[in-house]
Write an enzyme that holds these catalytic residues in place. Structure first.
Site, PDB file in Angstrom:
ATOM      1  N   TYR A 143       0.844  -1.214   0.000  1.00  0.00           N
ATOM      2  CA  TYR A 143       0.000   0.000   0.000  1.00  0.00           C
ATOM      3  C   TYR A 143       0.872   1.254   0.000  1.00  0.00           C
ATOM      4  O   TYR A 143       0.676   2.173  -0.795  1.00  0.00           O
ATOM      5  CB  TYR A 143      -0.895  -0.050   1.243  1.00  0.00           C
ATOM      6  CG  TYR A 143      -1.742   1.174   1.477  1.00  0.00           C
ATOM      7  CD1 TYR A 143      -2.757   1.518   0.597  1.00  0.00           C
ATOM      8  CD2 TYR A 143      -1.552   1.971   2.607  1.00  0.00           C
ATOM      9  CE1 TYR A 143      -3.551   2.646   0.831  1.00  0.00           C
ATOM     10  CE2 TYR A 143      -2.331   3.079   2.852  1.00  0.00           C
ATOM     11  CZ  TYR A 143      -3.337   3.414   1.955  1.00  0.00           C
ATOM     12  OH  TYR A 143      -4.114   4.514   2.196  1.00  0.00           O
ATOM     13  N   LYS A 147       1.260   4.027  -2.913  1.00  0.00           N
ATOM     14  CA  LYS A 147       0.907   5.441  -2.670  1.00  0.00           C
ATOM     15  C   LYS A 147       2.096   6.355  -2.974  1.00  0.00           C
ATOM     16  O   LYS A 147       1.908   7.451  -3.506  1.00  0.00           O
ATOM     17  CB  LYS A 147       0.430   5.634  -1.224  1.00  0.00           C
ATOM     18  CG  LYS A 147      -0.984   5.120  -0.978  1.00  0.00           C
ATOM     19  CD  LYS A 147      -2.008   5.945  -1.758  1.00  0.00           C
ATOM     20  CE  LYS A 147      -3.424   5.425  -1.590  1.00  0.00           C
ATOM     21  NZ  LYS A 147      -4.397   6.096  -2.474  1.00  0.00           N
TER      22      LYS A 147
HETATM   23  N1  SER Z   1      -5.515   4.202   7.344  1.00  0.00           N
HETATM   24  C1  SER Z   1      -4.606   3.635   6.393  1.00  0.00           C
HETATM   25  C2  SER Z   1      -4.242   2.259   6.743  1.00  0.00           C
HETATM   26  O1  SER Z   1      -4.146   1.977   7.917  1.00  0.00           O
HETATM   27  C3  SER Z   1      -3.361   4.467   6.313  1.00  0.00           C
HETATM   28  O2  SER Z   1      -3.534   5.428   5.357  1.00  0.00           O
HETATM   29  O3  SER Z   1      -4.024   1.486   5.879  1.00  0.00           O
END
Ligand code: SER
Length: 317
Positions: A143, A147
């Site tokens: 992730y 990003k």
């Molecule tokens: N809230 C998100 C997560 O914990 C972080 O951007 O994946």
């Protein structure tokens, strides 16, 4: 403004469900089209819904043409904890989905694109406290990697094609309307549901894991303020650091206990602990404050009071 029409991807998610309402207030209900892979059965909205898989660029073009879309808010993404279960799928959704949006936006003359980033762009090598806007990144989750790549692509499309892309590095977002899905910061939402239900909460992070957090009304206002700021105020086209509060599971438990004294928590850290350990504990958002006047309203006490007041209202489902 009169002819502006907004398309939101991932609109049934935690942020999308509230941001779409805020955008509808700003642009009018008829000028906001919400999309998602599917609409959950219990999802209530007055806005026009269209099914959209963000990997389907052709369908996106079709919707942009059909609704004469001028602005895209691209929220669809696989979050940090879910992403680790199927990294290649997360990469595909987060990266190909984003590039589909950028490419369609460029080719169809979209006026503005919003593509959120996250504190997940930081990693173990990043300074933990008051993390600067520009610093060592080296994210370790798929992730976070996606990003960070997305931030670079945002700046690339702005510089090369003059596409008006804007972005914020959201901290963990806390809200009560639509539950989040698959994030590491989500314990700070789940804990309220358990507390209100009179149940004990087993936390998947240890008691002193500090993370940057924000209450949803601040996150929505930050997004609208960023997107409505004059273009010359937007000096950062990758993504702005954004901050409101930081707390640990132990501290949020204490805040909840002021309202629900019998509330109990236990700790059983799992793989998400390693993700949390790689992220900052607090964020320096002075660029957002200086460039377009960002200022948060909610701290831990004020948020806790509001969350409990709203969750205590019985729902009629
Ligand atoms: N809230 C998100 C997560 O914990 C972080 O951007 O994946």
């Amino acid at each position: 403004m009169p002819n502006d029409t907004i398309l939101i991807t991932g609109a049934c998610g935690q942020i999308g469900s509230e941001l779409s309402q805020a955008l509808a207030q700003h642009y009018g209900n008829n000028n906001v089209i919400i999309t998602d892979i599917r609409k959950p059965d219990n999802f209530q909205t007055d806005l026009a819904f269209e099914a959209l898989n963000v990997l389907d660029g052709g369908r996106l073009v079709e919707l942009v043409q059909k609704h004469k879309i001028t602005h895209i808010y691209h929220l669809a993404a696989v979050l940090s904890a879910s992403g680790e279960q199927d990294p290649l799928f997360a990469w595909q959704i987060n990266m190909e989905g984003m590039l589909n949006v950028m490419q369609v936006a460029r080719e169809r003359g979209i006026k503005q694109v919003y593509h959120p980033s996250s504190i997940a762009v930081f990693g173990h090598d990043t300074p933990k406290n008051d993390t600067p806007q520009y610093t060592l990144m080296n994210p370790n989750t798929v992730y976070g990697i996606s990003k960070l790549a997305g931030e670079r692509w945002s700046e690339y499309y702005f510089q090369k094609y003059k596409l008006d892309v804007r972005s914020l590095r959201y901290p963990g977002i806390i809200s009560y309307k639509t539950p989040p899905g698959g994030g590491t910061t989500d314990y700070a939402v789940d804990i309220f549901y358990k507390a209100i239900a009179g149940k004990k909460y087993e936390c998947f992070l240890h008691e002193n894991s500090y993370l940057p957090m924000m209450y949803m009304p601040d996150a929505i206002r930050a997004t609208l303020e960023l997107m409505n700021a004059p273009s010359d105020k937007i000096k950062i086209r990758s993504a702005y650091n954004l901050s409101a509060m930081s707390f640990s599971p132990k501290e949020i438990t204490q805040a909840i206990k002021k309202h629900i004294p019998e509330f109990r928590i236990s700790y059983k850290p799992d793989f998400r602990q390693n993700i949390a350990d790689s992220w900052p504990q607090s964020i320096d958002d002075s660029s957002a404050r200086n460039d377009w006047g960002w200022k948060p309203e909610y701290d831990l006490e004020k948020m806790t009071e509001d969350m409990i007041a709203n969750l205590a209202i019985p729902t009629t489902v």
